[in-house]
Each structure stands twice: as structure tokens, then as C-alpha cells.
Design a protein around this motif. Structure first.
Motif, PDB file in Angstrom:
ATOM      1  N   VAL A  16      54.702  31.918  13.060  1.00  0.00           N
ATOM      2  CA  VAL A  16      55.185  30.578  12.699  1.00  0.00           C
ATOM      3  C   VAL A  16      56.701  30.597  12.539  1.00  0.00           C
ATOM      4  O   VAL A  16      57.413  29.734  13.057  1.00  0.00           O
ATOM      5  N   THR A  17      57.217  31.586  11.826  1.00  0.00           N
ATOM      6  CA  THR A  17      58.662  31.647  11.599  1.00  0.00           C
ATOM      7  C   THR A  17      59.430  32.034  12.858  1.00  0.00           C
ATOM      8  O   THR A  17      60.587  31.661  13.021  1.00  0.00           O
ATOM      9  N   GLU A  18      58.789  32.793  13.747  1.00  0.00           N
ATOM     10  CA  GLU A  18      59.448  33.219  14.982  1.00  0.00           C
ATOM     11  C   GLU A  18      59.504  32.092  16.004  1.00  0.00           C
ATOM     12  O   GLU A  18      60.508  31.915  16.705  1.00  0.00           O
ATOM     13  N   TRP A  19      58.432  31.315  16.114  1.00  0.00           N
ATOM     14  CA  TRP A  19      58.346  30.278  17.138  1.00  0.00           C
ATOM     15  C   TRP A  19      58.783  28.898  16.653  1.00  0.00           C
ATOM     16  O   TRP A  19      59.242  28.071  17.435  1.00  0.00           O
ATOM     17  N   GLY A  20      58.605  28.631  15.348  1.00  0.00           N
ATOM     18  CA  GLY A  20      58.871  27.298  14.825  1.00  0.00           C
ATOM     19  C   GLY A  20      60.320  26.874  14.999  1.00  0.00           C
ATOM     20  O   GLY A  20      61.243  27.587  14.625  1.00  0.00           O
ATOM     21  N   GLY A  21      60.519  25.694  15.571  1.00  0.00           N
ATOM     22  CA  GLY A  21      61.861  25.168  15.773  1.00  0.00           C
ATOM     23  C   GLY A  21      62.588  25.750  16.965  1.00  0.00           C
ATOM     24  O   GLY A  21      63.697  25.298  17.294  1.00  0.00           O
ATOM     25  N   LYS A  22      62.008  26.756  17.624  1.00  0.00           N
ATOM     26  CA  LYS A  22      62.652  27.378  18.784  1.00  0.00           C
ATOM     27  C   LYS A  22      61.777  27.195  20.027  1.00  0.00           C
ATOM     28  O   LYS A  22      62.106  26.427  20.922  1.00  0.00           O
ATOM     29  N   ASP A  23      60.666  27.927  20.069  1.00  0.00           N
ATOM     30  CA  ASP A  23      59.765  27.783  21.211  1.00  0.00           C
ATOM     31  C   ASP A  23      58.919  26.514  21.109  1.00  0.00           C
ATOM     32  O   ASP A  23      58.545  25.922  22.124  1.00  0.00           O
ATOM     33  N   GLY A  46      48.782  24.605  13.960  1.00  0.00           N
ATOM     34  CA  GLY A  46      47.554  25.407  14.029  1.00  0.00           C
ATOM     35  C   GLY A  46      47.751  26.800  13.458  1.00  0.00           C
ATOM     36  O   GLY A  46      46.911  27.305  12.694  1.00  0.00           O
ATOM     37  N   LEU A  47      48.869  27.431  13.811  1.00  0.00           N
ATOM     38  CA  LEU A  47      49.160  28.756  13.260  1.00  0.00           C
ATOM     39  C   LEU A  47      49.337  28.704  11.741  1.00  0.00           C
ATOM     40  O   LEU A  47      48.871  29.593  11.020  1.00  0.00           O
ATOM     41  N   ALA A  48      50.005  27.657  11.259  1.00  0.00           N
ATOM     42  CA  ALA A  48      50.189  27.520   9.815  1.00  0.00           C
ATOM     43  C   ALA A  48      48.851  27.355   9.104  1.00  0.00           C
ATOM     44  O   ALA A  48      48.632  27.925   8.025  1.00  0.00           O
ATOM     45  N   ALA A  49      47.957  26.587   9.716  1.00  0.00           N
ATOM     46  CA  ALA A  49      46.621  26.416   9.125  1.00  0.00           C
ATOM     47  C   ALA A  49      45.866  27.741   9.091  1.00  0.00           C
ATOM     48  O   ALA A  49      45.207  28.073   8.085  1.00  0.00           O
ATOM     49  N   VAL A  50      45.977  28.519  10.173  1.00  0.00           N
ATOM     50  CA  VAL A  50      45.324  29.834  10.195  1.00  0.00           C
ATOM     51  C   VAL A  50      45.917  30.737   9.114  1.00  0.00           C
ATOM     52  O   VAL A  50      45.185  31.477   8.436  1.00  0.00           O
ATOM     53  N   ALA A  51      47.241  30.676   8.923  1.00  0.00           N
ATOM     54  CA  ALA A  51      47.880  31.493   7.893  1.00  0.00           C
ATOM     55  C   ALA A  51      47.347  31.138   6.505  1.00  0.00           C
ATOM     56  O   ALA A  51      47.061  32.028   5.683  1.00  0.00           O
ATOM     57  N   VAL A  52      47.219  29.841   6.225  1.00  0.00           N
ATOM     58  CA  VAL A  52      46.711  29.412   4.918  1.00  0.00           C
ATOM     59  C   VAL A  52      45.269  29.875   4.714  1.00  0.00           C
ATOM     60  O   VAL A  52      44.898  30.402   3.654  1.00  0.00           O
ATOM     61  N   VAL A  53      44.434  29.684   5.739  1.00  0.00           N
ATOM     62  CA  VAL A  53      43.025  30.060   5.624  1.00  0.00           C
ATOM     63  C   VAL A  53      42.875  31.568   5.429  1.00  0.00           C
ATOM     64  O   VAL A  53      42.109  32.031   4.569  1.00  0.00           O
ATOM     65  N   THR A  54      43.606  32.353   6.225  1.00  0.00           N
ATOM     66  CA  THR A  54      43.499  33.812   6.086  1.00  0.00           C
ATOM     67  C   THR A  54      44.033  34.290   4.741  1.00  0.00           C
ATOM     68  O   THR A  54      43.525  35.259   4.175  1.00  0.00           O
ATOM     69  N   LEU A  55      45.066  33.612   4.209  1.00  0.00           N
ATOM     70  CA  LEU A  55      45.569  33.978   2.884  1.00  0.00           C
ATOM     71  C   LEU A  55      44.507  33.725   1.814  1.00  0.00           C
ATOM     72  O   LEU A  55      44.280  34.575   0.936  1.00  0.00           O
ATOM     73  N   VAL A  56      43.857  32.567   1.882  1.00  0.00           N
ATOM     74  CA  VAL A  56      42.800  32.253   0.908  1.00  0.00           C
ATOM     75  C   VAL A  56      41.666  33.269   1.007  1.00  0.00           C
ATOM     76  O   VAL A  56      41.168  33.789  -0.005  1.00  0.00           O
ATOM     77  N   LEU A  57      41.248  33.572   2.236  1.00  0.00           N
ATOM     78  CA  LEU A  57      40.169  34.551   2.422  1.00  0.00           C
ATOM     79  C   LEU A  57      40.600  35.938   1.953  1.00  0.00           C
ATOM     80  O   LEU A  57      39.796  36.679   1.368  1.00  0.00           O
ATOM     81  N   PHE A  58      41.862  36.289   2.178  1.00  0.00           N
ATOM     82  CA  PHE A  58      42.359  37.589   1.728  1.00  0.00           C
ATOM     83  C   PHE A  58      42.328  37.689   0.203  1.00  0.00           C
ATOM     84  O   PHE A  58      41.876  38.702  -0.350  1.00  0.00           O
TER      85      PHE A  58
END
Length: 503
Positions: free
Chosen positions: A226-233, A243-255
């Protein structure tokens, strides 16, 4: 809790000193590899893919960083379960295999894949080595913070000589030697560590939370993307980034759920009940964010606002590296005489905050000698911050969780750096666009006359906002550092939570 002695009883003082030398060489390998590739990007593209190689260059850095960061929590747990020596040997071996394959790569795809393999090993070079350093300290040096001082010295030297070594190999041999040079040094570490290190045996637990490790890797990877691609690619509001941000949030909660329920979590939530560890993780994340907001944008300021060539601009990092190295040597002497690492943590945050505020007041006509002095002051601040938190957290964490506590520090710093890159990049773009509506940032250097002067003024204002914001982040570090000292003095760490640091 049964006390666990960290001092290896089978190692003589001479063996411990030799072990420290091997650890120093390992950290040099890690720091050099972070800086050396930047000098060889053009020859790599010219040799492997002159048509499309430039577009894929970011993945040379990203592949290494993603792999190294994703494996950090797992490395810490492996140290606690199987012993730091075994994990260090495995990490160095994997790093050497990746380095050899990178040197022999015949295409950009191969080089990117081998960089990821190198990153899997590289993630353990710095973090696992600091676990070994904690075991190798003499009993009378516990809490002296020499590992932190060593980190500042090596980071400073690596920042100064990494690009230079890369340029020398590229100009006089081949870009492949920036990878091959790792082999003799790595083999020295591998053989020396196998023969010299005799670390304490583990408690015999052999279960490992593979699901937790996978969730941690998934969270770190998606957040970094997210930080690498956001605002650039991709735009920040694009389906890909959302979508990537949503996956990050979900995986953090599951972790977090997994860490609360697993028998042997890779990052035990019980660590966060220890005040020093909890604040240490938060401070290290903010330090990573502040460093991103300083080093990266100093280079942009010099190249765009002051029209300094990229190669020459890199030389301006030398005052910062010199400051880090000099203060590292001083901190090593003072901590050996009993001064607390907390003192240097507070002083380092104050120096770095002041330096960033001064950089934020710079303009298009600020003397370059003044910029050098500000960078030297910034180096003095960062040199005191880098590594000191590792010592504090290692002192506070239970002995059987030394590995996860140490790699946790590195993990939070990496995540903070990623968030800082995204935050400050967006801030720079927004402030510049407010002053130059419709004018892309990349077009500043192609303008002429009054339009160029106005655009340079807008860009300088934007960079100043970034520096001042980074200074605010380091100011928060200063407040937390003071709180860290007051918290431990007032409340301390419970007897059941403190490791026994001497036999």
C-alpha cells in the motif's frame, strides 16, 4: 518464573569478544546491502534489460524489503524456540545463497526473485545478530547499551561507505560484485559462528505458530505494498489500493486474534503488558517514520531546490554518517561507565527534533554549509536513537522472549518507515499542488524564468512542511522517551517479567 541465565557459561571472555567481532561483521553485511545497490542501478538495467528495466528497478529494493520485513516476527520466535545460534547460521546461509544467485542472475526477473531470497536471509542479519549480542555481553556490561552504540556506529559507516563501495565495484569490476562481495565475509561469519558461539540451550519447546507467522507476513506485505504503490502506481482511492488496505486490516485483526489464542504466538501480546516494551515498540515505530521523513527528502531538497547532481547530493549524507559514527563511539564509552541508555534516548530525540526543525526553516538560499551542519546534528540525534531501544527492551523483556522482543523492535521500525513514506509523500504532493495547481512535481526542473522560481518556492515550502512534520514526529518521540524514563522509575517492571541478565 525460573530465571534463565543469558551468559553462556562455556564461552571464555576471549571467545565472547571474538563472537562480538563476528556480530559486527554480520551487521556490516546487513547495512552495506541496504545501501550498496543504489550505486549500480544503471549498469544493472543496461546489462539485463535496457528496454524495460528502469520500470522494474523499484522491485529490486521492494523485493528485499518485503521478504526481510515479513519474516521478522518468525525470526524472533525461532530464536526463542531453537536458539539464536541456529537461526543466525540459517539466516546467513540463506543470505549467502541469495547473494550468489543475484550475482549470477541473467534477467531482471531472476534478479528480483533472488533479491527476495536474499531478503529472507537479510531479515535475520540485523535482528538475530542483536539477540546474539545480548547473549554475548559480559555480566558486568548488562544494561550498558554497547549493542546500541555499535548499531549507531555501523549504521553511520554503512551510510557513508555503502554507495561508495557500490560505485567502486561497478566502475572497476562489475555490478555483480556488489553481491559477490558478500560471499567471503558471509562465509567468515558462518564458519566462525559455528565454531565459536556457545549460547544457552533453549527450554525444549518445539511448537511453532505457523498460522500466526503467515498472518504477520501477509499483514506486513500488504501494508508495505500500500505504501509503495499508493499515490505512485495507483491512486489512493483506486480499487487496488483500497483492496490492499482492506486485506491489511483483516490480516491484522486475524493476527491479533491468533496471538491471543495460540499456545506459542510469534509476537506474544503479553509483551505489551510490560510498560518499557510497549513504549519501546511505539517509539521505534515513530523513529522509523521520522527517519523516512528526513533522509529521503533531504536528497529531494538538494537535487530539486538546490540543483545538486544526484551523485554529489549523496555526499551530503557524509556529515550525517559522521555524526552517527562519532556519537556512537561516545555513547559506547559513556554507557560502559554506567550512564543509562535512557539518557541518550532523550538526548538523541532532542537533537533530531531540533535538526529537523532547522531543516524545515531552510529556503532556496540557505547556505549549503548550514545544511551540512544540520545534517551532522541530525546524525548525532539518530546515532543515539538507533539501537538504544533494543537495549532497553532487552532489559525489560522476559529472558525466554528475548528473540521476539528484539525482532519486534526492528519490525515496528520497518512498519513506521513504510507509513512515513506514504504520509510524507502525500503531504509533499498536496502542499506543492496547493502552490502550483495543475503542475506536476517532476516538471519543476524543466521550467525556466519566473515560472521556475515560483515552482521552486512552492516545492521548498512543501519540503519544509515535511521536515517540520517529521520534527513533530521526533518531538513525540522525545515526549515518549521522557515518559519511558519516568514510567520505569515510578512503576518499574514486575519481578516476574524481568529477565535475569547474569548467571
Amino acid at each position: 518464573m525460573t530465571p534463565t541465565a543469558l551468559t553462556p557459561p562455556l564461552m571464555t571472555p576471549a571467545q565472547r569478544k571474538l563472537g562480538m567481532v563476528l556480530c559486527l561483521v554480520t551487521i556490516v553485511l546487513a547495512v552495506l546491502d541496504m545501501n550498496i545497490v543504489s550505486a549500480a542501478t544503471v549498469p544493472i538495467v543496461r546489462d539485463l534489460d535496457p528496454v524495460h528495466g528502469v520500470d522494474r528497478l523499484p522491485w529490486l529494493v521492494s523485493a528485499f524489503a518485503l521478504a526481510a520485513t515479513a519474516l521478522l516476527p518468525l525470526y524472533g520466535k525461532l530464536c526463542d524456540l531453537y536458539g539464536a545460534k541456529r537461526v543466525l547460521l540459517g539466516a546467513v546461509g540463506t543470505f549467502l545463497l541469495g547473494s550468489g544467485l543475484c550475482g549470477a542472475a541473467q534477467s531482471m526477473d531472476q534478479l528480483i526473485a533472488f533479491r527476495a531470497l536474499q531478503g529472507i536471509g537479510g531479515g535475520g542479519l540485523m535482528s538475530v545478530t542483536m539477540v546474539v549480542v545480548a547473549h554475548l555481553k559480559d555480566p558486568e556490561d548488562r544494561g550498558a547499551g554497547r549493542g546500541g552504540a555499535m548499531g549507531g556506529i555501523v549504521a553511520g559507516l554503512g551510510m557513508a561507505i555503502g554507495p561508495l563501495v557500490g560505485a567502486l565495484f561497478t566502475d572497476h569490476l562489475s555490478w555483480r560484485w556488489i553481491f559477490y562481495v558478500n560471499l567471503p565475509l558471509g562465509l567468515l561469519v558462518l564458519v566462525g559462528a559455528a565454531l565459536v558461539l556457545k549460547l544457552p540451550a533453549t527450554a525444549g519447546r518445539r511448537s511453532l505458530d505457523f498460522l500466526g507467522a503467515a498472518l504477520a507476513a501477509a499483514f506486513a506485505t500488504t501494508l508495505l505494498l500500500v505504501t509503495e504503490w499508493g499515490g505512485k502506481d495507483y491512486a489512493w482511492t483506486s480499487p487496488e489500493i483500497l483492496g490492499l488496505a482492506a486485506v491489511a486490516v483483516v490480516t491484522l485483526v486475524l493476527f491479533l486474534w491468533r496471538q491471543a489464542t495460540a499456545a506459542e504466538p510469534v509476537l506474544p501480546l503479553s509483551l505489551f503488558r510490560i510498560r518499557v516494551v510497549r513504549l519501546g515498540f511505539a517509539v521505534q515505530g515513530l523513529v522509523g517514520m521520522g527517519m523516512t521523513g528526513s533522509i529521503m527528502y533531504v536528497m529531494l531538497y538538494l537535487q530539486i531546490a538546490r540543483d545538486v547532481a544526484p551523485t554529489t547530493a549523496s555526499l551530503y549524507l557524509i556529515p550525517m554518517a559522521a555524526g552517527m559514527t562519532a556519537i556512537g563511539l561516545l555513547v559506547g564509552r559513556l554507557t560502559s561507565r554506567g550512564h543509562s541508555p535512557r539518557t541518550f534516548l532523550v538526548a538523541g530525540a532532542a537533537c533530531a527534533t531540533l535538526a529537523l526543525v532547522l531543516l524545515g526553516l531552510s529556503g532556496p538560499t540557505t547556505g549549503l554549509w548550514a545544511v551540512c551542519a544540520e545534517l551532522a546534528l541530525l546524525g548525532c540525534g539518530l546515532g543515539q536513537l538507533i539501537g538504544q531501544l533494543i537495549t532497553l527492551v532487552q532489559e525489560a523483556a522476559p529472558a525466554h522472549q528475548l528473540g521476539v522482543a528484539t525482532t519486534g523492535i526492528r519490525f515496528f521500525q520497518t512498519l513506521g518507515s513504510a507509513l512515513g513514506a506514504a504520509l510524507f509523500g502525500t503531504l509533499l504532493a498536496r502542499v506543492f499542488e496547493a502552490g502550483e495547481p495543475g503542475e506536476p512535481l517532476g516538471a519543476v526542473r524543466s521550467l525556466a524564468g519566473a515560472a521556475r522560481e515560483h515552482a521552486l518556492g512552492s516545492f521548498t515550502d512543501a519540503v519544509d512542511v515535511v521536515f517540520l512534520s517529521a520534527g513533530g514526529v521526533l518531538g513525540l518521540v522525545l515526549l515518549l522517551a521522557v515518559r519511558l524514563r519516568a514510567t520505569e522509575a515510578a512503576a518499574g517492571v514486575g519481578e516476574e517479567d524481568r529477565p535475569v541478565l547474569a548467571a
